[in-house]
Design an enzyme around this catalytic site. Sequence first.
Site, PDB file in Angstrom:
ATOM      1  N   GLU A 247       0.824  -1.220   0.000  1.00 57.97           N
ATOM      2  CA  GLU A 247       0.000   0.000   0.000  1.00 57.97           C
ATOM      3  C   GLU A 247       0.857   1.269   0.000  1.00 57.97           C
ATOM      4  O   GLU A 247       0.441   2.303  -0.526  1.00 57.97           O
ATOM      5  CB  GLU A 247      -0.942   0.015   1.207  1.00 57.97           C
ATOM      6  CG  GLU A 247      -2.095  -0.982   1.102  1.00 57.97           C
ATOM      7  CD  GLU A 247      -1.751  -2.370   1.598  1.00 57.97           C
ATOM      8  OE1 GLU A 247      -0.562  -2.608   1.947  1.00 57.97           O
ATOM      9  OE2 GLU A 247      -2.644  -3.237   1.645  1.00 57.97           O
TER      10      GLU A 247
ATOM     11  N   PHE B 191     -11.649  -8.306  13.268  1.00 56.73           N
ATOM     12  CA  PHE B 191     -10.528  -8.684  12.406  1.00 56.73           C
ATOM     13  C   PHE B 191     -10.221  -7.564  11.408  1.00 56.73           C
ATOM     14  O   PHE B 191     -11.104  -7.078  10.710  1.00 56.73           O
ATOM     15  CB  PHE B 191     -10.862  -9.978  11.653  1.00 56.73           C
ATOM     16  CG  PHE B 191      -9.791 -10.367  10.673  1.00 56.73           C
ATOM     17  CD1 PHE B 191      -8.533 -10.760  11.123  1.00 56.73           C
ATOM     18  CD2 PHE B 191     -10.023 -10.325   9.302  1.00 56.73           C
ATOM     19  CE1 PHE B 191      -7.535 -11.101  10.215  1.00 56.73           C
ATOM     20  CE2 PHE B 191      -9.032 -10.659   8.401  1.00 56.73           C
ATOM     21  CZ  PHE B 191      -7.780 -11.058   8.855  1.00 56.73           C
ATOM     22  N   GLN B 192      -8.990  -7.172  11.341  1.00 53.85           N
ATOM     23  CA  GLN B 192      -8.495  -6.111  10.466  1.00 53.85           C
ATOM     24  C   GLN B 192      -9.211  -4.775  10.686  1.00 53.85           C
ATOM     25  O   GLN B 192      -9.344  -3.981   9.767  1.00 53.85           O
ATOM     26  CB  GLN B 192      -8.550  -6.526   8.994  1.00 53.85           C
ATOM     27  CG  GLN B 192      -7.522  -7.620   8.668  1.00 53.85           C
ATOM     28  CD  GLN B 192      -7.230  -7.769   7.186  1.00 53.85           C
ATOM     29  OE1 GLN B 192      -8.085  -7.506   6.361  1.00 53.85           O
ATOM     30  NE2 GLN B 192      -6.023  -8.210   6.865  1.00 53.85           N
TER      31      GLN B 192
ATOM     32  N   LYS C  97     -18.102  -1.876   5.338  1.00 50.57           N
ATOM     33  CA  LYS C  97     -18.470  -2.888   4.340  1.00 50.57           C
ATOM     34  C   LYS C  97     -19.981  -2.901   4.105  1.00 50.57           C
ATOM     35  O   LYS C  97     -20.427  -3.102   2.973  1.00 50.57           O
ATOM     36  CB  LYS C  97     -17.977  -4.265   4.811  1.00 50.57           C
ATOM     37  CG  LYS C  97     -17.737  -5.215   3.652  1.00 50.57           C
ATOM     38  CD  LYS C  97     -16.905  -6.400   4.078  1.00 50.57           C
ATOM     39  CE  LYS C  97     -16.774  -7.388   2.942  1.00 50.57           C
ATOM     40  NZ  LYS C  97     -16.009  -8.578   3.338  1.00 50.57           N
TER      41      LYS C  97
ATOM     42  N   MET D 211      23.578  10.352   3.293  1.00 55.64           N
ATOM     43  CA  MET D 211      23.411  11.643   3.966  1.00 55.64           C
ATOM     44  C   MET D 211      23.680  11.501   5.463  1.00 55.64           C
ATOM     45  O   MET D 211      24.305  12.365   6.086  1.00 55.64           O
ATOM     46  CB  MET D 211      22.011  12.205   3.720  1.00 55.64           C
ATOM     47  CG  MET D 211      21.836  13.620   4.215  1.00 55.64           C
ATOM     48  SD  MET D 211      22.961  14.781   3.415  1.00 55.64           S
ATOM     49  CE  MET D 211      21.925  15.434   2.104  1.00 55.64           C
TER      50      MET D 211
END
Lengths: 180, 565
Positions: free
Chosen positions: B54, B116-117, B166, B479
């Site tokens: 993602e 869940f999630q 959902k 750097m």
Amino acid sequence: MKEEYILTVYSENHIGLLTRITNVFTRRKTNIDSLTVSESALQGVFKFTIVVHCTDAMAKKLVSQIEKQIDVLKAFYHTNDEMIFQEIALYKVPIEPIYESDKIEQIVRRAGARILEITKDYVVIEKTGHKEDTQALFEELNEFKVMQFIRSGRVALMRDPIERLSEFLKERDAFLTSLD
Amino acid sequence: MTAKKITGSQALILSLMEEGVDTIFGYPGGAIMPIYDALYDFDKEVKHILTRHEQGAIHGAQGYARVSGKPGIVFATSGPGATNLMTGIADAMIDSTPLVCITGQVASPLLGTDAFQESDIVGMSIPVTKWNYQITTPEEIPEVMAQAFYIATTGRPGPVLIDVTKDAQFGELEYKYEKCKKIRSYVPETSIDPHQIKAAADLINEAKKPLLFVGQGIIISHAEEEVRTFIEKTGIPAAWTLLGLSALPTDHRLNVGMLGMHGNYGPNKLTNEADLIIAVGMRFDDRVTGKVSEYAKKAKIIHIEIDPAEIDKIVKTDVSVLADAKKALKMLIDNVNPNNHENWHNEFKKCDAIENEKVIQKDLYPTKPGLTMGEAVRIASEKTNHDAVLVTDVGQHQMVAQRYFHFKNSRSNVTSGGLGTMGFCLPASMGAQLGAPNRTVIAAVGDGGFQMTIQELGTIAQNKLPVKIMLLNNNFLGMVRQWQQLFFDKRYSFTELHNPDFITIGKGFGIEGHTVDKREDLDASIQKMIDHDGPYLLEIKIEKEDNVFPMVPTGASVSDIILEP
């Protein structure tokens, strides 16, 4: 120099907005001394009254970053001199001292407080005023062992006779109408 | 449009179509499956880029937005899918990049139950979004989507996150879409105060040593032509911020270079000599100002800025113009006097000569054995006729590329400026290529950042995106190593990388490439990379301990810029 400022924020009533607003203070590591939220006289417009200790420059920056939040209509900051403000405090004190003498009654009268409820175990006293007033009453009552104490966040009105938000909303509505 | 009953997911996709979306970056998962199912019917209208992570999706959307000027669109599922977007959202917020991120969420009866999630992505993303909202009923979808696009793309652009449960995706509604034109609590632009323009013009007309700062606001408001007209009329030298780069052609006679920590010697040194700073569409980042208490003390400050919260935030202004840069500059142009400021220009030329001798020539035309990042960047710029889109990651190579790549056209520079996100370059480059399919896109990336999102080589290969990946490999987090050398007594604590065979990895993903480590082969290698039909990975093995100069050390004044250690 740091002093006490009252920030008033007018907003839509959207979920999560309180977090968005308080997050501005968190990021600036500025503590909120008190916060009160309620619907204002204008239907659908909510008002936050926030008390902070900070510099004038910080108060300005806080206001501009609060105003940047999408659901905020307008924010102002004021010194205490510019506002009429009050807090409310409730004190639960055991009932026995009241039976034994009139001391508590005298304290309540002198403080301009009032008794809200009396039970067989305790009496609940209410006092409205500035923090130092409600704190002074606490000190006096605590001689009798205050059982519970709560002080509200500050509510405040501007001394300025002009209702700045109404003016602002009129201008905003006119501008939005001009877009049609 | 007449009302018709469809699912929330279909309404969401139709809303995207109404807003002209043609490209979506995303990664499916359980909580966003209904939306993906609805998207399946629109494969001719919209291109969906399945990234490998993602974070790749959101950086891809950023690259697309920065190059195309259109909002980047991201899909992710709930929980880990949504939280993986956070770095990109924060990056887009600080770099004013318009994004509309759609995340799936568990069904509304499960909200707050640690399902869940489930993650509270709305709560988590509050500090890094311009606006966010959770949709729990299908009826909300059209209006909220319209608001999301309006908020993301107007005023100072930024990321918006819409979380859709959902059940809202499955539920039905009577669909009707109207684009958002106004929101009571959000007015992105108001009319310009003519008194402020007059006050600004008076300061400009009186100034003897004025200096203009060009920020990304010029690019966002399409004010490139106005900036050019303004400086050509007034003769005022212009310096650019990291994100303002490419707004003004690099070789414009009034372009005096980059501001800030690794910017050019002249604009930094002479900021503290200027009697007037005109800052347009920039926000006085600490990398630009150095020590604020010593900053531009001789100068009056004019700040033209669309975000009121930026005015007086870092630097106290004498005149502030709250406005879109293009409109403000148009008004200013009519109010300022023609001038040339020749003596003032000569001061920049003297600084340029010093920097050229002490730094630039050594970087671009080195004589020492090891390859430099500077010469690689110079050759890549020349080989693309200075017409490529440059995408960079974060670190030494970023500063070198920003200093030495030349630009002719606006929207040619994509980098992570404010957040400094390593891993940004590779996914952003594929987004840039999709946003500008007919242009050459060069992804200049260091070996550290490359390995943070290296899996997006798979996305590049699958979509046959002809990104030219120029991997500047010094086997160091360069750097940080430079800072360790200069400020931590050469204690190179955990900055050396033992790297893999990058070319074999690229080939494993189906991407051609080769390695170059000799100066005599560098020119031909870069030419081969550019000429290759399709994506290409060129690994350039550069000198291990090269440094980027000039440099304004942390906490120093910009006029204390140093040219060498």
